[in-house]
Motif scaffolding. Structure first.
Motif, PDB file in Angstrom:
ATOM      1  N   MET A   1       0.832  -1.197   0.000  1.00  0.00           N
ATOM      2  CA  MET A   1       0.000   0.000   0.000  1.00  0.00           C
ATOM      3  C   MET A   1       0.866   1.246   0.000  1.00  0.00           C
ATOM      4  N   GLY A   2       0.356   2.294  -0.609  1.00  0.00           N
ATOM      5  CA  GLY A   2       1.076   3.548  -0.631  1.00  0.00           C
ATOM      6  C   GLY A   2       0.901   4.314   0.669  1.00  0.00           C
ATOM      7  N   LEU A   3       1.770   5.270   0.873  1.00  0.00           N
ATOM      8  CA  LEU A   3       1.724   6.085   2.088  1.00  0.00           C
ATOM      9  C   LEU A   3       0.401   6.826   2.225  1.00  0.00           C
ATOM     10  N   GLY A   4      -0.132   7.327   1.119  1.00  0.00           N
ATOM     11  CA  GLY A   4      -1.402   8.057   1.154  1.00  0.00           C
ATOM     12  C   GLY A   4      -2.544   7.206   1.679  1.00  0.00           C
ATOM     13  N   ILE A   5      -2.593   5.964   1.267  1.00  0.00           N
ATOM     14  CA  ILE A   5      -3.640   5.039   1.729  1.00  0.00           C
ATOM     15  C   ILE A   5      -3.501   4.804   3.225  1.00  0.00           C
ATOM     16  N   ASN A   6      -2.267   4.626   3.687  1.00  0.00           N
ATOM     17  CA  ASN A   6      -2.038   4.431   5.124  1.00  0.00           C
ATOM     18  C   ASN A   6      -2.476   5.653   5.921  1.00  0.00           C
ATOM     19  N   LEU A   7      -2.156   6.843   5.427  1.00  0.00           N
ATOM     20  CA  LEU A   7      -2.559   8.066   6.121  1.00  0.00           C
ATOM     21  C   LEU A   7      -4.079   8.210   6.168  1.00  0.00           C
ATOM     22  N   GLN A   8      -4.747   7.861   5.074  1.00  0.00           N
ATOM     23  CA  GLN A   8      -6.214   7.901   5.058  1.00  0.00           C
ATOM     24  C   GLN A   8      -6.799   6.922   6.075  1.00  0.00           C
ATOM     25  N   TYR A   9      -6.175   5.770   6.199  1.00  0.00           N
ATOM     26  CA  TYR A   9      -6.637   4.777   7.170  1.00  0.00           C
ATOM     27  C   TYR A   9      -6.525   5.317   8.598  1.00  0.00           C
ATOM     28  N   TYR A  10      -5.362   5.903   8.934  1.00  0.00           N
ATOM     29  CA  TYR A  10      -5.193   6.459  10.277  1.00  0.00           C
ATOM     30  C   TYR A  10      -6.154   7.616  10.525  1.00  0.00           C
ATOM     31  N   ASP A  11      -6.387   8.417   9.509  1.00  0.00           N
ATOM     32  CA  ASP A  11      -7.349   9.516   9.628  1.00  0.00           C
ATOM     33  C   ASP A  11      -8.741   8.966   9.949  1.00  0.00           C
ATOM     34  N   SER A  12      -9.103   7.856   9.298  1.00  0.00           N
ATOM     35  CA  SER A  12     -10.420   7.261   9.552  1.00  0.00           C
ATOM     36  C   SER A  12     -10.506   6.682  10.964  1.00  0.00           C
ATOM     37  N   LEU A  13      -9.401   6.144  11.474  1.00  0.00           N
ATOM     38  CA  LEU A  13      -9.394   5.637  12.851  1.00  0.00           C
ATOM     39  C   LEU A  13      -9.597   6.768  13.858  1.00  0.00           C
ATOM     40  N   VAL A  14      -8.926   7.891  13.620  1.00  0.00           N
ATOM     41  CA  VAL A  14      -9.073   9.053  14.511  1.00  0.00           C
ATOM     42  C   VAL A  14     -10.520   9.543  14.472  1.00  0.00           C
ATOM     43  N   MET A  15     -11.068   9.692  13.278  1.00  0.00           N
ATOM     44  CA  MET A  15     -12.435  10.207  13.142  1.00  0.00           C
ATOM     45  C   MET A  15     -13.446   9.271  13.794  1.00  0.00           C
ATOM     46  N   ASP A  16     -13.271   7.978  13.610  1.00  0.00           N
ATOM     47  CA  ASP A  16     -14.175   7.005  14.231  1.00  0.00           C
ATOM     48  C   ASP A  16     -14.145   7.142  15.752  1.00  0.00           C
ATOM     49  N   GLU A  17     -12.960   7.241  16.309  1.00  0.00           N
ATOM     50  CA  GLU A  17     -12.805   7.371  17.760  1.00  0.00           C
ATOM     51  C   GLU A  17     -13.437   8.674  18.260  1.00  0.00           C
ATOM     52  N   VAL A  18     -13.229   9.765  17.530  1.00  0.00           N
ATOM     53  CA  VAL A  18     -13.818  11.060  17.910  1.00  0.00           C
ATOM     54  C   VAL A  18     -15.339  10.955  17.944  1.00  0.00           C
ATOM     55  N   LEU A  19     -15.914  10.424  16.884  1.00  0.00           N
ATOM     56  CA  LEU A  19     -17.378  10.346  16.808  1.00  0.00           C
ATOM     57  C   LEU A  19     -17.952   9.428  17.879  1.00  0.00           C
ATOM     58  N   MET A  20     -17.290   8.306  18.143  1.00  0.00           N
ATOM     59  CA  MET A  20     -17.788   7.389  19.166  1.00  0.00           C
ATOM     60  C   MET A  20     -17.735   8.039  20.554  1.00  0.00           C
ATOM     61  N   ARG A  21     -16.687   8.785  20.828  1.00  0.00           N
ATOM     62  CA  ARG A  21     -16.592   9.462  22.131  1.00  0.00           C
ATOM     63  C   ARG A  21     -17.630  10.567  22.265  1.00  0.00           C
ATOM     64  N   MET A  22     -17.872  11.299  21.189  1.00  0.00           N
ATOM     65  CA  MET A  22     -18.882  12.359  21.244  1.00  0.00           C
ATOM     66  C   MET A  22     -20.266  11.752  21.467  1.00  0.00           C
ATOM     67  N   VAL A  23     -20.558  10.650  20.789  1.00  0.00           N
ATOM     68  CA  VAL A  23     -21.840   9.960  20.983  1.00  0.00           C
ATOM     69  C   VAL A  23     -21.970   9.485  22.428  1.00  0.00           C
ATOM     70  N   SER A  24     -20.890   8.964  22.994  1.00  0.00           N
ATOM     71  CA  SER A  24     -20.944   8.470  24.377  1.00  0.00           C
ATOM     72  C   SER A  24     -21.214   9.607  25.365  1.00  0.00           C
ATOM     73  N   LYS A  25     -20.862  10.841  24.963  1.00  0.00           N
ATOM     74  CA  LYS A  25     -21.133  12.010  25.795  1.00  0.00           C
ATOM     75  C   LYS A  25     -22.486  12.631  25.467  1.00  0.00           C
ATOM     76  N   LYS A  26     -23.226  11.980  24.551  1.00  0.00           N
ATOM     77  CA  LYS A  26     -24.535  12.447  24.100  1.00  0.00           C
ATOM     78  C   LYS A  26     -24.456  13.841  23.465  1.00  0.00           C
TER      79      LYS A  26
END
Length: 69
Positions: A1-26
Motif C-alpha cells: 500500500m502507498g503512504l497516502g492510503i495508510n494516512l487515510q486509514y489512520y485519519d479514519s481511525l481518529v475520526m471514528d474514535e472522535v465520533l464514538m466518544r462524542m456519541v458516548s457524551k450524548k
C-alpha cells in the motif's frame, strides 16, 4: 500500500474514535471529510476529544491542527 492510503486509514481511525466518544457524551457531531461540526457550546469538549483521539492513534509526539471556522 502507498503512504497516502495508510494516512487515510489512520485519519479514519481518529475520526471514528472522535465520533464514538462524542456519541458516548450524548453530543451530536457531524463528520465532514476530516472535520467535525458541533454546536458552539460543545466546542471545547470536541477540541479535547479530538486531541485525545489523535494522540491515542497517531502518538504523543504530534499535535493535531484544530481550527475554528
Amino acid at each position: 500500500m502507498g503512504l497516502g492510503i495508510n494516512l487515510q486509514y489512520y485519519d479514519s481511525l481518529v475520526m471514528d474514535e472522535v465520533l464514538m466518544r462524542m456519541v458516548s457524551k450524548k453530543i451530536s457531531a457531524l463528520p465532514v471529510h476530516d472535520s467535525v461540526i458541533c454546536l458552539a457550546e460543545h466546542e471545547e469538549t470536541l477540541r479535547e476529544v479530538m486531541t485525545q483521539c489523535y494522540e491515542k492513534i497517531i502518538g504523543k509526539g504530534f499535535l493535531p491542527v484544530i481550527t475554528k471556522k
